[in-house]
Write a protein that holds these residues in place. Structure first.
Motif, short mmCIF file in Angstrom:
data_model
loop_
_atom_site.label_atom_id
_atom_site.label_comp_id
_atom_site.label_asym_id
_atom_site.label_seq_id
_atom_site.Cartn_x
_atom_site.Cartn_y
_atom_site.Cartn_z
N ARG A 366 0.83 -1.20 0.00
CA ARG A 366 0.00 0.00 0.00
C ARG A 366 0.87 1.26 0.00
O ARG A 366 0.53 2.24 -0.66
N ILE A 367 1.96 1.24 0.73
CA ILE A 367 2.85 2.41 0.76
C ILE A 367 3.37 2.71 -0.64
O ILE A 367 3.43 3.87 -1.06
N MET A 368 3.74 1.67 -1.40
CA MET A 368 4.21 1.89 -2.77
C MET A 368 3.13 2.52 -3.64
O MET A 368 3.42 3.36 -4.49
N LEU A 369 1.87 2.09 -3.43
CA LEU A 369 0.76 2.66 -4.20
C LEU A 369 0.45 4.08 -3.79
O LEU A 369 0.23 4.96 -4.63
N GLU A 370 0.43 4.31 -2.51
CA GLU A 370 -0.09 5.55 -1.94
C GLU A 370 0.97 6.64 -1.81
O GLU A 370 0.68 7.83 -1.97
N LEU A 371 2.19 6.23 -1.50
CA LEU A 371 3.26 7.18 -1.18
C LEU A 371 4.50 6.86 -2.01
O LEU A 371 5.59 6.62 -1.47
N PRO A 372 4.41 6.89 -3.32
CA PRO A 372 5.50 6.41 -4.18
C PRO A 372 6.74 7.29 -4.16
O PRO A 372 7.79 6.87 -4.65
N THR A 373 6.64 8.51 -3.63
CA THR A 373 7.81 9.38 -3.58
C THR A 373 8.35 9.54 -2.17
O THR A 373 9.22 10.37 -1.92
N SER A 374 7.84 8.74 -1.25
CA SER A 374 8.22 8.91 0.16
C SER A 374 9.54 8.22 0.46
O SER A 374 10.09 7.46 -0.35
N THR A 375 10.05 8.49 1.66
CA THR A 375 11.18 7.76 2.22
C THR A 375 10.62 6.82 3.28
O THR A 375 9.74 7.22 4.07
N LEU A 376 11.10 5.60 3.29
CA LEU A 376 10.61 4.60 4.24
C LEU A 376 11.73 4.21 5.19
O LEU A 376 12.83 3.88 4.76
N ALA A 377 11.44 4.26 6.48
CA ALA A 377 12.36 3.77 7.51
C ALA A 377 11.59 2.73 8.31
O ALA A 377 10.64 3.07 9.03
N MET A 378 11.98 1.47 8.21
CA MET A 378 11.15 0.39 8.72
C MET A 378 11.95 -0.63 9.51
O MET A 378 13.00 -1.09 9.09
N PHE A 379 11.40 -1.01 10.68
CA PHE A 379 11.85 -2.19 11.39
C PHE A 379 11.12 -3.40 10.81
O PHE A 379 9.89 -3.37 10.67
N LEU A 428 11.83 5.57 -1.97
CA LEU A 428 10.91 4.95 -2.92
C LEU A 428 10.87 5.70 -4.25
O LEU A 428 10.46 5.13 -5.27
N ALA A 429 11.28 6.96 -4.26
CA ALA A 429 11.22 7.75 -5.50
C ALA A 429 12.30 7.34 -6.49
O ALA A 429 12.18 7.61 -7.69
N MET A 430 13.35 6.69 -6.03
CA MET A 430 14.47 6.30 -6.88
C MET A 430 14.39 4.81 -7.19
O MET A 430 14.39 3.98 -6.29
N GLU A 431 14.30 4.47 -8.47
CA GLU A 431 14.24 3.07 -8.87
C GLU A 431 15.65 2.55 -9.11
O GLU A 431 16.16 2.52 -10.23
N ARG A 432 16.26 2.12 -8.03
CA ARG A 432 17.61 1.57 -8.09
C ARG A 432 17.66 0.35 -7.17
O ARG A 432 18.14 0.43 -6.03
N PRO A 433 17.15 -0.77 -7.64
CA PRO A 433 17.10 -1.96 -6.78
C PRO A 433 18.49 -2.34 -6.28
O PRO A 433 19.43 -2.46 -7.08
N ALA A 434 18.61 -2.51 -4.99
CA ALA A 434 19.90 -2.82 -4.38
C ALA A 434 20.26 -4.27 -4.63
O ALA A 434 19.46 -5.17 -4.40
N GLN A 435 21.48 -4.51 -5.12
CA GLN A 435 21.95 -5.88 -5.30
C GLN A 435 22.39 -6.50 -3.98
O GLN A 435 22.36 -7.72 -3.82
N SER A 436 22.78 -5.65 -3.06
CA SER A 436 23.10 -6.11 -1.71
C SER A 436 22.82 -4.99 -0.73
O SER A 436 22.78 -3.82 -1.11
N VAL A 437 22.61 -5.38 0.52
CA VAL A 437 22.30 -4.43 1.58
C VAL A 437 23.35 -4.59 2.66
O VAL A 437 23.42 -5.63 3.33
N GLY A 438 24.20 -3.58 2.82
CA GLY A 438 25.22 -3.61 3.86
C GLY A 438 24.73 -2.89 5.10
O GLY A 438 24.17 -1.79 5.01
N VAL A 439 24.93 -3.50 6.24
CA VAL A 439 24.43 -2.94 7.50
C VAL A 439 25.47 -3.09 8.59
O VAL A 439 26.36 -3.95 8.52
N ILE A 440 25.36 -2.25 9.61
CA ILE A 440 26.07 -2.52 10.85
C ILE A 440 25.18 -3.40 11.70
O ILE A 440 23.95 -3.41 11.55
#
Length: 721
Positions: A366-379, A428-440
């Motif tokens: 729903r967020i992708m449909l409703e808020l396609p230009t937003s920034t998402l910070a999610m647990f 979400l506004a940038m279509e650049r699918p991450a090939q990997s996700v680096g985290v601490i």
């Protein structure tokens, strides 16, 4: 009073009247006390004893005992942020069950009404429930209903133990924990659990580093599954914050908290409200979304000059369901979560496959449909990042990964197991699918313990597809659930057929480290899915798959890592090392046995995995199979592998030289000569003759082979670095 299970404190002044009571006949010894005596003194004991169960309250008992000695009185235990869950559970058991509530979810609000009261006055007002007193009798009021105690004994005992109200600085914090006190079934259904404030601190640090220190002024924030506002507790500009949640009780809690003054708080079912039959969003359907938020969403979508960007800050529910029919016996787990995934927004998610079952993915959809230009910070769990059965969802998830961290699941209340919970930030506004996700990586205390990388798509095919699985034939086989026990079921059992040239079967559930512990080797079919037949042709691969899946221990951080096919050619030495490591591993459950009963007939197991001849180990009878000796003939073994074979041979020799008592013979089915490694080691361990059987030399040799092989799992590409 104290024993190994319980301890109790009581002021001496309460015991003296019992000793002075002439109607009580005290025995000469404590062991002579009977039920009649217990009944006489029980009212006093139950009223004045402060009881502690050692398993749960050892530290509290020690502190209370020391305080009592120092102060000359029993000091009641404070209710605070460290003991809230335990206190709540005890309150439900001692008080809540006596109120006759209609819904278990009401316990939490009644609990807060009770603890936020000093017995005379309310310490906090505007709570969903109230506590009044009629004389000395407590009366609870909730939603116009009145609840009285069926028995007051538990109420008296409880408040002999605990002090109320909590300290002033703890009160709002405790109220914020209400969503962690949902009854277990309700909590699983809604996926609700508390986000610890020290982890919220880390999230705000991450947002500062990723979005800039002014993000609280710059962004409109919408948390559409706010619970009681844990994620917003640190926000300093609440006029930019919108907090919605499923339960009206949570809305009441948040509105009563001065910490959220200025925020827009409203009840909203994000997965059902304002979703049309065509999967579109129409705010007029419910009228619940504030006009200012609607306008901010419209302005952001249109790219209107001066429009504030929107940040979705959420810790959504993690429940999963299979939409089973509650009227059918579909298993306890399926029934418990039945219907969770059947939401309005889910009806348009068929193209996302398995992922559509997950509630947090429904939020993302729903967020992708409703808020396609937003920034998402999610647990959330990291399934959407790298799980194989989320591949269809990732085709749609093209957001740009900005930054984030993972934290041990044990930082959160109510989560079973050990796995990473990610706090990841996406544009979400940038279509650049991450090939990997680096985290601490953070431990449960929030301290940095390392770094990790999660791959969107593995760099090589999965190890699960490396072996061509032989097809079954029509030869009956005994489906086993472990080394010697047939599965109980005879209906819809997989593994009841053999295969051409099969010498055993291997259990290989899943393709990631969290399932690696299920890996095992059996002398017959396995009673569930996830096994393949071992033959002479694939034995070398089977040994490698077995070894690499068990050499690396799963941790909370790596348990979702996927096993991959090797990145380079494998040496003969590596292959033979893995074979020996598998043959002497504790999960080598191969056995030779007679008299196994299943499906109204007797079965026998032939063991093809003995690496020694009868003469080498002093067997008193012929082995039915010499397959492994023939297979290993002419193979060159490393010094480490030879050491394991040498020490293993000694244990086989000790086994065949031992006359085991009937109990051990029966338990481990020792009626045949071709006993397997499982039977050998278990029987020797059960016999317990440490003077004749020393396992230490074998353990040292096996540990040396393990240390040689373990780094090669990464060097040869079986797991991503």
């Amino acid at each position: 009073m104290i024993d190994r299970e319980k301890a109790a404190l009581m002021a001496t002044e309460h015991a003296l009247p019992l000793l002075e009571d002439k109607t009580i006949v005290w025995p000469k010894s404590g062991s002579a006390a009977d039920k009649a005596l217990a009944a006489q003194i029980a009212p006093t004991i139950e009223t004045h004893f402060v009881l502690y169960r050692i398993a749960d309250y050892e530290a509290e008992f020690i502190k209370a005992a020391k305080d009592a000695v120092r102060e000359g009185r029993i000091i009641r235990t404070q209710i605070n942020r460290n003991n809230l869950r335990q206190v709540f559970d005890k309150w439900v058991a001692m008080i809540g069950v006596e109120l006759g509530v209609k819904r278990d979810s009401d316990y939490a609000v009644l609990f807060f009404a009770d603890i936020m009261h000093d017995g005379t006055n309310e310490a906090m007002r505007d709570l969903p429930a109230r506590l009044l007193f009629s004389g000395n009798k407590p009366v609870f009021i909730l939603k116009g209903e009145q609840y009285e105690l069926a028995s007051e004994r538990g109420y008296r005992n409880f408040w002999n133990i605990y002090h109320r109200p909590p300290e002033k600085e703890d009160r709002h914090y405790l109220l914020e924990r209400r969503d962690s006190l949902l009854p277990v079934d309700d909590q699983k259904f809604k996926g609700a659990f508390y986000t610890p404030l020290h982890i919220v601190d880390k999230a705000y640090d991450q947002l500062n580093a990723t979005l800039g220190s002014d993000w609280q002024q710059k962004y409109i924030v919408w948390d559409m599954c706010a619970g009681v506002g844990n994620l917003e507790a640190k926000h300093s500009n609440l006029r930019n914050v919108y907090m919605s949640t499923l339960d009206q009780e949570d809305v009441t809690i948040m509105r009563s908290n001065p910490a959220f003054a200025g925020a827009e708080i409203f009840q909203y079912d994000y997965l059902n409200d304002d979703v049309t039959d065509f999967g579109e969003i129409d705010y007029e359907l419910s009228g619940k979304v504030p006009m200012a938020l609607r306008q901010a969403i419209a302005d952001a979508r249109e790219g209107k000059k001066g429009a504030k960007p929107i940040l979705v800050l959420i810790n959504p529910p993690y429940a999963e369901a299979m939409n089973v029919d509650n009227t059918k016996d579909s298993g306890a787990n399926a029934t418990m979560k039945s219907g969770v995934a059947s939401t309005r927004i889910s009806h348009g998610m068929g193209h996302l496959g398995y992922a559509a079952r997950e509630l947090f993915v429904q939020f993302l959809h729903r967020i992708m449909l409703e808020l396609p230009t937003s920034t998402l910070a999610m647990f959330s769990k990291l399934k959407y990042v790298n799980a194989p059965n989320f591949a269809q969802f990732r085709e749609q998830w093209t957001a740009q990964y900005l930054d984030g961290f993972v934290v041990h699941s044990k930082a959160f209340d109510g989560l079973k197991g050990h796995f990473p919970i990610g706090f990841l930030i996406w544009d979400l506004a940038m279509e650049r699918p991450a090939q990997s996700v680096g985290v601490i990586a953070l431990d449960k205390a929030g301290d940095v313990v390392g770094q990790h990388k999660f791959y969107r798509e593995p760099p090589r095919p999965p190890l699960a597809e490396w072996i061509v699985r032989p097809r079954s034939n029509r030869t009956p086989a005994l489906p086993l659930k472990n080394a010697l026990l047939p599965t109980e079921s005879t209906i819809d059992v997989r593994g009841r057929w053999w295969a051409d040239g099969a010498i055993g079967s291997m259990i290989v559930f899943g393709n990631d480290l969290q399932h690696a512990g299920t890996t095992g080797l059996l002398s017959s079919g396995y009673g569930n899915a996830g096994a393949f037949f071992v033959t002479e042709e694939n034995l070398w691969q089977a040994a490698i798959v077995f070894s690499v899946r068990r050499l690396i221990k799963p941790t909370w951080l790596n348990d979702r890592d996927q096993f991959l096919q090797p990145s380079q050619p494998l040496s003969d030495s590596f292959k033979s090392d893995c074979l020996v490591w598998m043959l002497f591993n504790g999960s080598n459950l191969t056995a030779g046995a007679d008299g196994l009963r299943w499906n109204d007939r007797d079965w026998s197991l032939t063991n093809h995995f003995i690496p020694f001849t009868e003469a080498e180990v002093g067997a008193k009878a012929r082995f039915e199979s010499d397959f492994m000796v023939r297979y290993m003939a002419g193979v060159a073994f490393s010094p480490q592998a030879r050491a394991v074979l040498d020490e293993g041979r000694k244990l086989f020799q000790r086994f065949h030289a031992t006359s085991f008592p009937n109990k051990i013979r029966q338990e481990y089915k020792l009626g045949r000569a071709d006993a397997g490694w499982y039977q050998v080691r278990r029987a020797l361990e059960a016999y317990g003759d440490t003077k004749l059987t020393d396992f230490d030399p074998f353990k040292q040799a096996y540990a040396a082979l393990t240390e040689k092989l373990r780094p090669m799992v990464y060097e040869l590409g079986f797991l991503p670095v």
